[in-house]
Design an enzyme around this catalytic site. Structure first.
Site, short mmCIF file in Angstrom:
data_model
loop_
_atom_site.label_atom_id
_atom_site.label_comp_id
_atom_site.label_asym_id
_atom_site.label_seq_id
_atom_site.Cartn_x
_atom_site.Cartn_y
_atom_site.Cartn_z
N TYR A 53 27.68 -43.00 38.18
CA TYR A 53 27.67 -44.38 38.86
C TYR A 53 26.61 -44.50 39.87
O TYR A 53 25.91 -43.51 40.63
CB TYR A 53 29.17 -44.28 39.84
CG TYR A 53 30.20 -44.46 38.94
CD1 TYR A 53 30.23 -44.68 37.64
CD2 TYR A 53 31.56 -43.91 39.24
CE1 TYR A 53 31.28 -44.81 36.80
CE2 TYR A 53 32.72 -43.93 38.80
CZ TYR A 53 32.68 -44.49 37.47
OH TYR A 53 33.84 -44.31 36.71
N SER A 236 40.55 -49.83 34.89
CA SER A 236 40.61 -51.16 34.58
C SER A 236 41.89 -51.75 34.35
O SER A 236 42.09 -52.38 33.67
CB SER A 236 39.75 -51.19 33.30
OG SER A 236 38.43 -51.17 33.40
N GLY A 241 38.57 -57.50 35.82
CA GLY A 241 38.60 -58.69 36.51
C GLY A 241 39.51 -59.71 35.99
O GLY A 241 39.49 -60.93 36.51
N GLY A 245 42.43 -63.72 36.60
CA GLY A 245 42.47 -65.37 36.12
C GLY A 245 40.90 -65.92 36.33
O GLY A 245 40.64 -67.01 35.85
#
Length: 348
Positions: A53, A236, A241, A245
């Site tokens: 990361y 996740s 995301g 929506g």
């Protein structure tokens, strides 16, 4: 905050784990520190990171997330209050991750180098949970194989040899416990078998993708998790995301991962948008924030040890941690399962 035992360690970790992979790319060091401060105030005692990361993985940002956590530890002097998880990369053509320019793989030498480098960046002398980021053997990864196993070749570094190296780092005191990530039922049971046969460290957790659009963990791994006490660290939970929506009807919010990197195709399958609409409708019917509904779904599964949330803003972080307070009712469970039965796992 609820606390649950990590595997068979006797250590309790918060049901919400702070994911950190955006720090050093979408988030600054100061923002990472602010997120950690807030999370700890809310009772979170479990952080997850990786040597690779920030994401997306690239030479310029590799290791930046661990460095940000390290400067926070140095400032706060609270290392003993946090259960810290990080990961060593699996087989990949990352010729910038190792000092000699070799592609990554889980050899003894590379595991030793990776552990020592992570410890240096994190400014600590031990890692609580050290995870294999993905299997070293040839695999169709991160949704590429759908729900079917594709045999792509034999092991190069056998699981038994990888466990030998992990045994060495545990005995050295640099690592307390080990875990897996993006692993299969076969791989998990092989690690457990070798550990029992050779009296070596037992895997305590498995970190796989798990959300309303991808419940494949339930098919085989949930039984392993419950019977063997190798609980899921769900990553996740918002399907990167999509379950909030924010990407519906072609929306592309400025500063979102989709807008910045265009690499979220795992959640853009033919049935995904229509299925997301149904989950959004359930949230609206019950007066819930859609992201909190999705997060609490993951947190409340009996095989989940901790739900790894992630945020790029404090508003998102507060919603994610606050999701643990959402009552999970029989009605919600029934409605969620009805959608799943109609269109199971559109984004495996």
């Amino acid at each position: 905050m609820e606390y649950r035992e990590l595997g068979r360690t006797g250590q309790k970790v918060s049901a919400i784990c702070l994911g950190t992979m955006t720090w050093g790319e979408q988030n600054t060091e100061a923002e990472g520190h602010e997120q950690m401060d807030y999370a700890v105030e809310q009772g979170v005692n479990f952080f997850d990171t990786a040597e690779m990361y920030a994401v997306p993985p690239r030479k310029e940002t590799q290791g930046s997330t661990e460095r940000i956590i390290g400067t926070w530890f140095k400032k706060k002097k609270n290392r003993d209050k946090i259960i810290l998880a990080t990961k060593v990369s699996g087989r990949a053509p990352f010729d910038w991750l190792r000092k000699d320019g070799s592609p990554t793989e889980q050899t003894r030498a590379q595991i030793m180098e990776a552990v020592n480098s992570s410890l240096e960046r994190l400014q600590t002398d031990y890692i609580d949970l050290y995870q294999l980021h993905w299997p070293d053997r040839p695999m169709a990864m991160f949704g590429a194989g759908g729900t079917s196993y594709q045999h792509l070749g034999e092991e190069v570094n056998p699981i038994g040899e990888i466990l030998d190296a992990l045994d060495e780092v545990v005995k050295s005191g640099k690592v307390r416990w080990i875990g897996l990530s993006n692993e299969t039922p076969w791989g998990t049971m092989k690690f457990l078998h070798h550990a029992e046969a050779k009296n070596q460290p037992r895997v305590q957790s498995i970190q796989n993708a798990y959300n309303l659009l991808n419940r494949t963990f339930e098919i085989g791994l949930s039984e392993v998790a419950l019977r063997e006490k190798v609980g899921l660290l769900a990553y996740s939970p918002l399907a990167q995301g999509y379950l909030s929506g924010k990407y519906q009807n072609g929306a592309l919010p400025k500063g979102s991962r989709k807008q910045l990197f265009n690499r979220l195709q795992r959640y853009e399958t033919p049935f995904a948008e229509a299925t997301i609409d149904k989950y959004l409708a359930i949230a609206k019917k019950h007066g819930l924030d859609a992201s909190q509904l999705a997060n609490q779904f993951a947190t409340t599964r009996p095989f989940v040890t901790s739900n790894i949330i992630g945020a790029t803003s404090m508003e998102q972080l507060k919603l994610a941690i606050g999701s643990a307070d959402i009552p999970w009712t029989e009605e919600l469970e029934k409605e969620i399962n009805a959608v799943h039965q109609e269109q199971p796992n559109p984004c495996p």
